[in-house]
Design a protein around this motif. Structure first.
Motif: not given
Length: 162
Positions: A36, A40, A44, A74
């Motif tokens: 990832l 990102q 998050r 998420d």
């Protein structure tokens, strides 16, 4: 967890005794593995809201996340259930309608946060921050070197201006 827990991992099909997570971690059970991006991960993590609370059933104090809020950030970080009372569904519809998932004709509501997956997210975010810190440290060393290089020039300029 204690040593007497039995885990059935639906990914691997294994039934094991576990003192930890019941999730298969081996690469042999995974495909399309990719890292990832730091952006990102940090995005998050920054959206997660850590809260303190008391459990309704026994008043016990605790801390953690609200599953419905995490689901909006998420959905992979949440464990959903299709077993709930009409009152529980009504609560979700009134308070967190966007956290409800529909899979086929099943309506799923958030049950709990999958803290094993959250720990993966947090580990990646810490790693991304360490890279940022190292970059900033390198930049500081470079700026200090440039300042030292020009320090003599500033001293001469001060003397000349007097």
């Amino acid at each position: 967890s204690n040593d007497n827990e039995v885990c059935w991992d639906t990914t691997s099909g294994l039934i094991t005794q576990s003192a930890g997570s019941c999730t298969a971690s081996s690469a042999r059970y995974k495909k399309h593995i990719e890292s990832l991006s730091p952006e990102q991960l940090l995005d998050r993590v920054m959206k997660l809201r850590a809260v303190g609370f008391d459990f309704k059933n026994d008043g016990r104090a605790s801390s953690g996340f609200i599953a419905e809020e995490v689901a909006l950030i998420d959905p992979l970080l949440v464990i959903y259930t299709d077993t709930y009372t009409p009152e529980e569904l009504a609560f979700e519809q009134a308070n967190y309608p966007l956290s409800i998932k529909k899979v086929g004709d099943k309506v799923l509501i958030p049950q709990s946060v999958d803290y094993a997956r959250v720990s993966t997210l947090l580990t990646g975010a810490v790693q991304a921050q360490q890279v940022q810190i190292a970059t900033l440290q390198d930049d500081m060393v470079s700026v200090k070197a440039q300042l030292l290089k020009h320090e003599g020039w500033f001293t001469k300029l001060k003397k000349w201006l007097k």
